[in-house]
Write a protein that holds these residues in place. Structure first.
Motif, PDB file in Angstrom:
ATOM      1  N   LYS A 285       0.834  -1.208   0.000  1.00  0.00           N
ATOM      2  CA  LYS A 285       0.000   0.000   0.000  1.00  0.00           C
ATOM      3  C   LYS A 285       0.868   1.256   0.000  1.00  0.00           C
ATOM      4  O   LYS A 285       0.677   2.164  -0.808  1.00  0.00           O
ATOM      5  N   LEU A 286       1.818   1.317   0.908  1.00  0.00           N
ATOM      6  CA  LEU A 286       2.647   2.527   0.995  1.00  0.00           C
ATOM      7  C   LEU A 286       3.549   2.676  -0.234  1.00  0.00           C
ATOM      8  O   LEU A 286       3.775   3.776  -0.721  1.00  0.00           O
ATOM      9  N   MET A 289       1.947   4.254  -3.022  1.00  0.00           N
ATOM     10  CA  MET A 289       1.809   5.712  -2.906  1.00  0.00           C
ATOM     11  C   MET A 289       3.148   6.388  -3.182  1.00  0.00           C
ATOM     12  O   MET A 289       3.313   7.577  -2.929  1.00  0.00           O
ATOM     13  N   LEU A 291       6.310   5.422  -1.913  1.00  0.00           N
ATOM     14  CA  LEU A 291       7.406   5.231  -0.967  1.00  0.00           C
ATOM     15  C   LEU A 291       8.247   4.035  -1.400  1.00  0.00           C
ATOM     16  O   LEU A 291       7.727   3.081  -1.975  1.00  0.00           O
ATOM     17  N   GLY A 303       5.053   4.389  13.186  1.00  0.00           N
ATOM     18  CA  GLY A 303       3.673   4.486  13.669  1.00  0.00           C
ATOM     19  C   GLY A 303       3.400   3.473  14.771  1.00  0.00           C
ATOM     20  O   GLY A 303       2.842   3.804  15.815  1.00  0.00           O
ATOM     21  N   LYS A 306       4.815   4.478  18.086  1.00  0.00           N
ATOM     22  CA  LYS A 306       4.567   5.847  18.523  1.00  0.00           C
ATOM     23  C   LYS A 306       3.682   5.873  19.764  1.00  0.00           C
ATOM     24  O   LYS A 306       2.789   5.093  19.924  1.00  0.00           O
TER      25      LYS A 306
ATOM     26  N   ILE B  95      -0.810   5.038  12.804  1.00  0.00           N
ATOM     27  CA  ILE B  95      -0.731   6.038  11.732  1.00  0.00           C
ATOM     28  C   ILE B  95      -2.090   6.717  11.598  1.00  0.00           C
ATOM     29  O   ILE B  95      -3.115   6.047  11.479  1.00  0.00           O
ATOM     30  N   GLU B  99      -1.871  11.592   8.491  1.00  0.00           N
ATOM     31  CA  GLU B  99      -0.519  11.210   8.065  1.00  0.00           C
ATOM     32  C   GLU B  99      -0.545  10.388   6.774  1.00  0.00           C
ATOM     33  O   GLU B  99       0.282  10.576   5.885  1.00  0.00           O
ATOM     34  N   LEU B 100      -1.519   9.487   6.710  1.00  0.00           N
ATOM     35  CA  LEU B 100      -1.625   8.660   5.504  1.00  0.00           C
ATOM     36  C   LEU B 100      -1.931   9.533   4.286  1.00  0.00           C
ATOM     37  O   LEU B 100      -1.334   9.384   3.219  1.00  0.00           O
ATOM     38  N   LEU B 103       1.082  11.446   3.207  1.00  0.00           N
ATOM     39  CA  LEU B 103       2.000  10.608   2.412  1.00  0.00           C
ATOM     40  C   LEU B 103       1.506  10.540   0.972  1.00  0.00           C
ATOM     41  O   LEU B 103       2.298  10.539   0.029  1.00  0.00           O
ATOM     42  N   ALA B 104       0.182  10.489   0.824  1.00  0.00           N
ATOM     43  CA  ALA B 104      -0.399  10.381  -0.519  1.00  0.00           C
ATOM     44  C   ALA B 104      -0.226  11.678  -1.304  1.00  0.00           C
ATOM     45  O   ALA B 104       0.163  11.648  -2.471  1.00  0.00           O
ATOM     46  N   THR B 148      -6.860   8.392  -0.612  1.00  0.00           N
ATOM     47  CA  THR B 148      -5.407   8.378  -0.840  1.00  0.00           C
ATOM     48  C   THR B 148      -5.083   8.311  -2.333  1.00  0.00           C
ATOM     49  O   THR B 148      -3.996   8.693  -2.748  1.00  0.00           O
ATOM     50  N   ARG B 152      -3.691  11.957  -5.311  1.00  0.00           N
ATOM     51  CA  ARG B 152      -2.393  11.854  -5.967  1.00  0.00           C
ATOM     52  C   ARG B 152      -2.301  12.414  -7.379  1.00  0.00           C
ATOM     53  O   ARG B 152      -1.246  12.343  -7.970  1.00  0.00           O
TER      54      ARG B 152
END
Ligand SMILES: Nc1ncnc2c1ncn2[C@@H]1O[C@H](COP(=O)(O)OP(=O)(O)O)[C@@H](O)[C@H]1O
Ligand SMILES: [Mg+2]
Lengths: 306, 251
Positions: A285-286, A289, A291, A303, A306, B95, B99-100, B103-104, B148, B152
């Motif tokens: 998923k990340l 996006m 990463l 996360g 945290k 998270i 924040e998510l 990031l997007a 998300t 983008r």
């Protein structure tokens, strides 16, 4: 009195950029180097053994005590006994923490024994951070022992964090809760290389309607080892909940041994323990996006802890 | 802008190799909206994952804007402007929604996170500081997932069953949002869906069943067929053509 290394250690363990506000006692390489008291909080050096007695007057509100320990030489073995009297109806923040900078090859070790008496209706938040650094091969060892007794209606929140650089740790936390007392423990731990960490938490729910919650989150990387013994004993009408959650990576090993025992038919105790690697869907998923895999991993771990 | 050429995807099963996808050929044009539909287990999500690079095809090629991207990983494809809204989005302990979404959006500060959540039918202030963990319902998580992707400004966005768990009112809003991003950013959109409201957005409807492209048709003819047959079984069309045995079509 504080050099650059001391300041870096203090920042890591106590979020301190300089001398703290309120009451404090800074211990460096086995000796107290700095102290301040307030009208409501007194700090006295123990007569019989190394350490201090901290007295918080009843009904003291919104004050804090910082008692950081820094070790910045190799080959030190520092043992300290600190006792806290948190007066009735008070509401205070206690920030302890130990930072080790070991420049050499001999081990540096700090064993801190903390005794807390949290009196009737008092609230205490206790933050303990552990951190190690230093270029030498000498091991950095921290063994905290924390004993807490919470009287009727008292509330204790414990935040115990060890994120970097401590090679060996064995933490032992024992809490006794009386009537209507409440405890929340949040433990966060990261180990890597060949570090080992062991955490033993025992909570005795002695008083009627006492409640306890332990949330333990850990990440074990490389060849590190972690063991958690989380134990709750319900001896009255009470509620307790243990959540122990670990992410395992590399060749690490994690044992999670929660134990709940009810000595009373109105005790309600729950334990949940989970160990697993980072879910691949989280990574994909990340990454989808934009990463990189490494950034995605860091984001997830950051996360989680945290 | 996107071409799938002879894509095959096999996995090792208990009884030898199993082909999830067989010889998929698709050619998507820039700035169009495609709806992929078909029976459960037909291979729709697998096609989407092949596009995103989450699955590597056993054979075949993926071309994006003329470039062969078959060997590119997920991150590299994301950077080219491809995005995929998961059918089952993962949750992240610790998270926050904010924040998510940050990031997007990346460095694009133009995009307002509140507007983004409104676009998917969520009331922003209630959600930005919540964690993307099990406290969110399936429908909430799904909408955040869609946000998300909308965040983008993509060239190609694939949404996998966006309707799941979403109430009708929000769903209407969502359909408008798809139209909006399509108009605003010229995003080529692929929506895997079984919903009539979504099918109505389609320039083309692609039916995937049994690991194959069963048919590519217009929404008019697809929707007309459904009505004519008086069935809510979207795979009926496929069954009648004998692509999969009718016995499996029991919805
Ligand atoms: N990673 C995988 N490993 C094994 N089988 C898979 C995998 N991914 C999908 N499948 C199988 O492939 C088929 C198609 O799945 P999927 O693409 O998710 O279908 P759809 O999205 O159309 O419902 C299903 O039978 C599914 O179980
Ligand atoms: Mg699917």
């Amino acid at each position: 009195m504080l050099n650059a290394i001391d300041k870096a250690l203090l920042e890591a363990v106590a979020d301190l950029h300089d001398i703290p506000q309120g009451a404090y006692n800074i211990r460096k390489n086995g000796v107290g180097i700095n102290r301040a008291t307030t009208a409501n909080i007194n700090i006295v050096t123990k007569g019989d053994k190394p350490g201090i007695d901290v007295f918080v007057k009843p009904f003291t509100k919104g004050e804090s005590v910082h008692i950081p320990v820094i070790l910045s030489a190799e080959g030190l073995e520092d043992v300290v006994y600190n006792t806290f009297e948190i007066g009735e109806g008070s509401d205070v923040l206690v920030v302890a923490g130990c930072g080790i900078h070991n420049p050499g090859s001999k081990k540096s070790q700090h064993d801190g024994v903390h005794d807390f008496y949290v009196r009737k209706g008092a609230r205490m938040k206790y933050v303990e951070k552990h951190y190690g650094q230093g270029e030498g091969s000498g091991e950095k060892i921290l063994n905290p022992k924390t004993l807490i007794e919470v009287e009727e209606g008292g509330v204790v929140e414990l935040e115990m964090v060890q994120i970097r650089g401590v090679d060996r740790t064995k933490r032992d936390t024992q809490v006794i809760l009386h009537k209507n007392a409440r405890l929340v423990v949040v433990e966060r731990l990261l180990t890597y290389r060949d570090q080992t960490a062991e955490s033993l938490i025992n909570v005795d729910l002695v008083g009627e309607d006492s409640t306890a919650q332990i949330i333990s989150r850990s990440v074990a990387q490389d060849q590190s080892r972690q063991v958690f013994h989380l134990n709750m004993r319900g001896k009255n009408r009470c509620r307790g909940h243990i959540q122990c959650d670990s992410i395992i990576m590399g060749q690490a090993k994690v044992s999670s041994i929660p134990e709940i025992t009810a000595f009373h038919s109105d005790a309600q105790l729950i334990h949940e323990a989970a160990i697993g690697k980072i879910a691949s869907e989280q990574l994909t998923k990340l990454m989808s996006m934009g990463l990189t895999e490494k950034e995605a991993e860091e984001t997830i771990l950051h996360g989680f802890l945290k | 802008m996107l071409k799938l050429k002879d894509i095959t995807l096999s996995v090792e099963g208990e009884q030898g190799n199993f082909n999830i996808l067989k010889n998929i050929n698709l050619s998507l044009q820039k700035n169009k909206i495609y709806v992929i539909t078909g029976p459960n287990g037909g291979g729709k999500s697998s096609v989407a994952k092949i596009i995103m690079g989450i699955y590597q095809p056993t054979a075949g090629e993926v071309l994006f804007e003329g470039q062969n991207i078959t060997g590119l990983d997920i991150t590299e494809r994301a950077k080219l402007g491809i995005g995929y809204a998961f059918q089952n989005p993962p949750r992240f302990k610790g998270i926050k929604v904010r924040e998510l979404l940050e990031l997007a959006t990346g460095k694009n500060k133009e995009i307002n996170l509140c507007d983004l959540l409104m676009d998917v039918g969520l009331c922003a202030q209630d959600y930005l500081d919540r964690e993307v963990n099990t406290s969110l319902s399936g429908g909430e998580l799904k909408r955040i997932e869609i946000a998300t992707i909308i965040a983008r400004n993509l060239k190609l966005a694939v949404f996998d069953e966006p309707e799941a768990g979403i109430d009708l009112w929000s769903f209407q809003k969502l359909a408008e949002t798809f139209e909006n991003i399509h108009a605003k950013y010229q995003t080529t959109i692929v929506i895997i869906s079984h919903q009539e409201r979504i099918l109505k957005l389609a320039d083309e409807v692609i039916i995937i069943a049994n690991g194959e492209v069963a048919e590519i048709t217009s929404k008019e003819s697809f929707l007309a067929d459904i009505v004519k047959r008086d069935m809510d079984c979207l795979c009926s069309k496929v069954c009648d053509k004998g692509v999969i045995p009718s016995a499996q079509c029991n919805r």
